[in-house]
Design an enzyme around this catalytic site. Structure first.
Site, short mmCIF file in Angstrom:
data_model
loop_
_atom_site.label_atom_id
_atom_site.label_comp_id
_atom_site.label_asym_id
_atom_site.label_seq_id
_atom_site.Cartn_x
_atom_site.Cartn_y
_atom_site.Cartn_z
N CYS A 43 0.82 -1.21 0.00
CA CYS A 43 0.00 0.00 0.00
C CYS A 43 0.85 1.26 0.00
O CYS A 43 0.68 2.15 -0.82
CB CYS A 43 -0.93 -0.01 1.21
SG CYS A 43 -1.83 1.53 1.40
N CYS A 48 -1.51 1.65 -3.16
CA CYS A 48 -2.50 2.71 -2.94
C CYS A 48 -1.92 4.12 -2.93
O CYS A 48 -2.43 5.01 -3.62
CB CYS A 48 -3.20 2.50 -1.59
SG CYS A 48 -3.51 0.80 -1.16
N LYS A 51 0.04 5.26 -6.13
CA LYS A 51 -0.97 5.25 -7.20
C LYS A 51 -1.86 6.48 -7.11
O LYS A 51 -2.11 7.17 -8.09
CB LYS A 51 -1.78 3.94 -7.09
CG LYS A 51 -2.91 3.75 -8.05
CD LYS A 51 -4.24 4.31 -7.64
CE LYS A 51 -4.76 3.92 -6.30
NZ LYS A 51 -5.22 2.58 -6.16
N TYR A 177 -8.65 -3.63 -11.24
CA TYR A 177 -8.40 -2.32 -10.62
C TYR A 177 -7.13 -1.68 -11.19
O TYR A 177 -7.13 -0.53 -11.60
CB TYR A 177 -8.10 -2.49 -9.13
CG TYR A 177 -9.19 -2.84 -8.19
CD1 TYR A 177 -9.67 -1.89 -7.29
CD2 TYR A 177 -9.71 -4.13 -8.11
CE1 TYR A 177 -10.63 -2.21 -6.34
CE2 TYR A 177 -10.67 -4.46 -7.17
CZ TYR A 177 -11.12 -3.50 -6.29
OH TYR A 177 -12.07 -3.82 -5.36
N GLU A 181 -6.76 1.73 -13.43
CA GLU A 181 -6.17 2.91 -12.79
C GLU A 181 -4.95 3.40 -13.56
O GLU A 181 -4.79 4.59 -13.82
CB GLU A 181 -5.81 2.58 -11.33
CG GLU A 181 -7.07 2.38 -10.49
CD GLU A 181 -6.81 1.93 -9.06
OE1 GLU A 181 -5.69 1.48 -8.75
OE2 GLU A 181 -7.75 2.03 -8.23
N HIS A 435 -27.16 20.75 -1.76
CA HIS A 435 -27.32 21.25 -3.11
C HIS A 435 -26.36 22.39 -3.40
O HIS A 435 -26.14 23.22 -2.52
CB HIS A 435 -28.76 21.75 -3.28
CG HIS A 435 -29.09 22.12 -4.68
ND1 HIS A 435 -29.22 21.19 -5.70
CD2 HIS A 435 -29.31 23.34 -5.25
CE1 HIS A 435 -29.51 21.82 -6.82
NE2 HIS A 435 -29.57 23.12 -6.58
N GLU A 440 -26.10 14.45 -3.90
CA GLU A 440 -27.50 14.57 -3.50
C GLU A 440 -28.40 13.63 -4.31
O GLU A 440 -29.51 13.31 -3.88
CB GLU A 440 -27.99 16.02 -3.61
CG GLU A 440 -28.13 16.54 -5.03
CD GLU A 440 -28.58 18.01 -5.07
OE1 GLU A 440 -29.55 18.35 -4.38
OE2 GLU A 440 -27.96 18.79 -5.80
#
Ligand code: NDP
Length: 450
Positions: A43, A48, A51, A177, A181, A435, A440
């Site tokens: 990681c 992670c 990346k 993944y 990516e 908003h 939303e």
């Protein structure tokens, strides 16, 4: 436990191993951790974190274009790969240091080198044996490549983080993944990028609307995305690497990146000596408490190939520390784990896909919204955001939530709390939206799709 050098000996100082060590030491256990590479594991060093930094870097290309619609003129642009690498490496070195001090501050003994089991209570590093009541294997996983002629010319994500020269043409093989990516990263940083996937639609396991929507967006951005395509061989030529496809087509590239899955890292660990059973796919077989068939040997994270995500490994590590040293036998909870693909745009997901929900429930309602984000009314970009909820009609519970669009990971993290709490569609509807946001839409989806 008297008689042993340690209460817990952890092999692998990645996300899971470090958390299990620190928590166990915090409960008063005498803990050692062995690592043969950099602290923080995949990681921090090759996954992670670097990346995500690359994803940020690659997005500027589009941000500069978008700025025009808001009245900004952006001057001459150029991208310097060595600067990005240097800054990324500096940040990772800082994180390695943090991991080191976290372990030291908690009194965990760090040992550098390759660890091997001699028996269910003995670990050896550089010919020095250590005895321990419990052993935790948290060695993670490693990229796996298919055996085709010329595969030695290909790189994996490991090397992609350290390329000396930025490639002008990149071919990415795989549809998971990592492939999605890196396709976004290389394209955004300016490489001519092709991604090949062997099946009809990439990102198997994700909701079909997200998969198809992402494919549309990546193609719209200019990535050459090819499905039902496989490489049969790779050769080096005067003008770079050449990949020959099953249909005879030949693709030229400066780098060919294989992201065709990862295998549990169990080689040369002495698992046979200790009698540890592996599953057919090479992962360490564990029970619901992360215990192997040998009572003193436990395993967490990618090496067990359950859900291969950093936060899951950390969760498994904390559950194990509670089980072993806090008198709280704790099974890690693998239900409704949210996840994201940091593609461009990103996918955020939690719960069941539409196909899984249809298989699991008698009747489901599908709510979906596909729209152009407010920002793009001025940028002129055609990018579409997709938001989707899956609802079990009988209980009204929301059993899946998915988003394709900017900040999908940030947004779905919040939605995941509602799903983990068993929220109903009526409760989503009773929530007031913020908003104007894309998020939303999750609380304003009124009519199910037909
Ligand atoms: P994945 O398992 O996600 O995907 C592997 C891909 O390679 C699939 O598309 C698969 O196809 C394809 N493939 C497998 N074997 C071959 C082959 N012999 N020839 C051609 N294609 C092949 O692996 P990744 O390497 O992308 O990532 C590994 C794991 O790391 C992920 O599962 C995930 O858990 C984790 N990860 C998480 C990230 C995140 O949270 N954002 C980011 C990166 C990794 P098929 O679908 O047909 O099997």
């Amino acid at each position: 436990m008297p008689g042993y050098d340690f209460d817990l000996f952890v092999i692998g100082a990645g996300s899971g191993g470090v958390r299990a060590s620190r928590m166990s030491a915090g409960y008063g256990a005498r803990v050692a951790i062995a690592e043969e590479r950099d602290l923080g594991g995949t990681c921090v060093n090759l996954g992670c974190i670097p990346k995500k930094l690359f994803v940020y870097a690659s997005h500027y290309q589009e941000d500069f274009e978008d700025a025009r619609g808001f009245g900004w003129s952006v001057g001459t642009r150029s991208f310097d790969w060595p600067t990005l690498l240097e800054n990324k490496n500096r940040e990772i070195a800082r994180l390695n240091e943090i991991y080191r001090s976290l372990l030291d501050d908690q009194g965990v003994r760090r040992i550098e080198g390759h660890a091997r089991l001699l028996d269910p209570h003995t670990v050896e590093i550089a010919d020095q044996p250590f005895t321990t009541e419990h052993i935790l294997i948290a060695t993670g996983s490693w990229p796996s490549l298919p055996e085709i002629p010329g595969i030695e010319h290909a790189i994996t994500s490991n090397e992609a983080f350290h390329l000396k020269q930025f490639p002008e043409r990149v071919l990415i093989v795989g549809g998971g993944y990592i492939a999605a990516e890196f396709a976004g990263i290389f394209h955004g940083l300016g490489a001519r990028t092709t991604q090949l996937y062997r099946g009809p639609l990439f990102l198997r396991g994700f909701d079909d609307d997200m998969r198809a929507g992402l494919a549309d967006e990546m193609r719209r951005k200019g990535i050459d995305l090819r499905f039902d395509a496989s490489v049969t061989q790779i050769e080096r030529s005067d003008t770079g690497l050449v990949a020959t496809l099953e249909d005879g087509d030949r693709l030229y590239a400066d780098q060919i990146l294989y992201a065709t899955g990862r295998r549990p890292l169990t080689a040369d660990l002495g698992l046979e000596a200790a009698g540890v059973e592996l599953r057919d796919d090479g992962a360490i077989a564990v029970d619901a408490f992360s215990r192997s068939n040998i009572p003193s040997i436990w395993a967490i994270g990618d090496v067990t190939d359950r859900i291969n995500l950093t936060p899951v490994a950390i969760h498994e590590g904390m559950a194990l520390a509670a089980t072993l040293f806090d008198e709280r036998p704790t099974e890690p909870d693998h239900a409704d784990v949210p996840c994201a693909v940091f593609s461009q745009p990103a996918i955020g997901s939690v719960g069941l896909t539409e196909a899984e929900a249809r298989a699991a429930y008698d009747e489901i309602d599908v709510f979906r919204s596909r729209f152009r984000a407010l920002k793009h009314t001025l940028t002129g970009q055609e990018e579409r955001t997709v938001i989707k909820l899956l609802v079990d009609r009988k209980s009204d519970r929301v059993v899946g939530a998915h988003m394709l669009g900017p900040e999908a990971a940030e947004i779905v993290q919040g939605v995941a709390i509602a799903i983990k709490c068993g929220a109903t569609k009526a409760q989503f509807d009773a929530t007031i939206g913020i908003h104007p946001t894309a998020a939303e839409e999750f609380v304003t989806l009124r009519e199910p799709v037909g």
